[in-house]
Design a protein around this motif. Structure first.
Motif, short mmCIF file in Angstrom:
data_model
loop_
_atom_site.label_atom_id
_atom_site.label_comp_id
_atom_site.label_asym_id
_atom_site.label_seq_id
_atom_site.Cartn_x
_atom_site.Cartn_y
_atom_site.Cartn_z
N THR A 242 -20.96 45.98 70.82
CA THR A 242 -20.68 47.41 70.63
C THR A 242 -20.47 48.13 71.96
O THR A 242 -20.14 49.30 71.97
CB THR A 242 -21.83 48.10 69.88
OG1 THR A 242 -23.03 47.92 70.63
CG2 THR A 242 -21.99 47.54 68.49
N ILE B 270 -16.27 46.62 67.84
CA ILE B 270 -15.80 47.84 67.19
C ILE B 270 -15.38 48.96 68.15
O ILE B 270 -14.67 49.87 67.74
CB ILE B 270 -16.86 48.38 66.20
CG1 ILE B 270 -18.17 48.67 66.92
CG2 ILE B 270 -17.05 47.40 65.05
CD1 ILE B 270 -19.20 49.39 66.06
N LYS C 142 -11.18 47.53 65.31
CA LYS C 142 -10.41 48.62 64.69
C LYS C 142 -9.87 49.66 65.68
O LYS C 142 -8.87 50.30 65.41
CB LYS C 142 -11.27 49.34 63.64
CG LYS C 142 -11.75 48.44 62.53
CD LYS C 142 -10.64 47.99 61.64
CE LYS C 142 -11.18 47.20 60.45
NZ LYS C 142 -10.17 46.59 59.67
#
Length: 160
Positions: free
Chosen positions: A64, A87, A110
């Motif tokens: 992350t 992400i 994404k």
């Protein structure tokens, strides 16, 4: 591949751990000998990217904190799921030296919308990639143009 003596010793010292199935139970999402080796190297303060010349499988899966990746010019391959589900990854630089990108490598990233490739579109088409290495809308920016991953797939990408 020329493996430094210190790395050979580290692998030998941890051979049982690398082959131990109980290790898989601790790290259920990241299993297999390649990830185990990566984990052992990182614990020993050795960066596999500098030592091996390739990005190991599962290297930073589900990180992350990674927002930007610039692969070094001596990297020739990126392993399966090496950066999957990162992400917050927004930008990636791939040098012309990379010849293979593993299965599901950047899948689920994404926020990754653009990838800079330090070669031409024709050279990019020669890189071995799985059809799910990237999200379909990712745009590749090359020296001589741009192409989305979905268009790359339909225009002659050399799939694994």
């Amino acid at each position: 591949m020329n493996i430094p003596a210190t790395l050979k010793k580290l692998i030998q010292d941890h051979q049982d751990e690398i082959n131990n199935n109980e290790f898989d139970n601790l790290y259920a999402d990241w299993t297999g000998p390649t990830y185990k080796l990566t984990f052992i190297l990182l614990e020993a303060g050795i960066d596999p990217l500098e030592t091996l010349g390739w990005v190991p499988d599962y290297y930073a899966k589900k990180s992350t904190i990674i927002t930007n990746i610039k692969l070094n010019d001596d990297i020739v391959a990126v392993g399966d799921q090496a950066f999957a589900m990162c992400i917050n990854l927004e930008h990636l630089f791939i040098p012309e030296s990379v010849k293979e990108i593993g299965d599901w490598c950047f899948y689920g990233c994404k926020k990754l919308k653009e990838v800079t490739y330090d070669g031409t579109l024709e050279e990019l088409k020669q890189v071995h990639m799985h059809q799910l290495s990237f999200e379909s809308n990712v745009k590749f920016i090359c020296k001589d143009g741009e192409i989305t991953f979905s268009n790359l797939l339909t225009n002659g990408l050399k799939n694994k």
